[in-house]
Design a protein around this motif. Structure first.
Motif, PDB file in Angstrom:
ATOM      1  N   TYR A  13     -28.901   6.890  76.249  1.00 25.10           N
ATOM      2  CA  TYR A  13     -30.704   6.699  76.514  1.00 25.10           C
ATOM      3  C   TYR A  13     -31.070   8.587  76.840  1.00 25.10           C
ATOM      4  CZ  TYR A  13     -35.493   6.264  77.419  1.00 25.10           C
ATOM      5  OH  TYR A  13     -37.015   6.724  77.589  1.00 25.10           O
ATOM      6  N   ILE A  14     -31.500   9.707  76.001  1.00 28.77           N
ATOM      7  CA  ILE A  14     -32.551  10.573  76.361  1.00 28.77           C
ATOM      8  C   ILE A  14     -33.374  10.738  76.896  1.00 28.77           C
ATOM      9  CG2 ILE A  14     -31.699  13.161  75.566  1.00 28.77           C
ATOM     10  CD1 ILE A  14     -29.889  12.504  73.304  1.00 28.77           C
ATOM     11  N   CYS A  15     -34.109  10.369  76.143  1.00 29.94           N
ATOM     12  CA  CYS A  15     -35.803   9.832  76.496  1.00 29.94           C
ATOM     13  C   CYS A  15     -36.377   9.889  75.123  1.00 29.94           C
ATOM     14  CB  CYS A  15     -36.081  11.523  76.433  1.00 29.94           C
ATOM     15  SG  CYS A  15     -35.889  12.311  74.929  1.00 29.94           S
ATOM     16  N   THR A  16     -37.385   9.731  75.944  1.00 32.01           N
ATOM     17  CA  THR A  16     -38.500   9.192  75.016  1.00 32.01           C
ATOM     18  C   THR A  16     -39.247  10.143  74.774  1.00 32.01           C
ATOM     19  OG1 THR A  16     -38.871   7.477  75.456  1.00 32.01           O
ATOM     20  CG2 THR A  16     -40.895   7.552  74.539  1.00 32.01           C
ATOM     21  N   ALA A  17     -39.660  10.074  73.640  1.00 36.19           N
ATOM     22  CA  ALA A  17     -40.301  11.326  72.436  1.00 36.19           C
ATOM     23  C   ALA A  17     -41.790  10.874  71.951  1.00 36.19           C
ATOM     24  CB  ALA A  17     -39.503  11.989  71.720  1.00 36.19           C
ATOM     25  N   TYR A  30     -31.572   8.633  71.815  1.00 34.81           N
ATOM     26  CA  TYR A  30     -30.572   7.915  71.772  1.00 34.81           C
ATOM     27  C   TYR A  30     -29.012   9.615  71.301  1.00 34.81           C
ATOM     28  CZ  TYR A  30     -30.415   5.184  67.695  1.00 34.81           C
ATOM     29  OH  TYR A  30     -30.338   3.881  66.712  1.00 34.81           O
TER      30      TYR A  30
END
Length: 63
Positions: A13-17, A30
């Protein structure tokens, strides 16, 4: 955080955008094991789906 897709792949998981064309739409960004970057609607990333008649999380937290 790392998640396992119900088919077995491991993703980071990298981030929410927010989607540029529709800021109300939240996306999960992700990374796959091959370093490719993916985006999926947040509601789909965390949804429960049915596989062989059993409810399972599409992506399950493993860390």
């Amino acid at each position: 955080m790392r998640y396992r897709h119900y088919k077995g792949g491991i993703y980071e998981y990298i981030c929410t955008a927010r989607l540029e064309s529709d800021p109300e739409t939240k996306m999960v960004i992700y990374r796959a094991a091959d370093n490719s970057i993916w985006a999926r609607k947040q509601e789909n990333f965390f949804e429960i789906i049915e596989i062989n008649g059993k409810p399972v999380q599409r992506f399950e937290l493993i860390e």
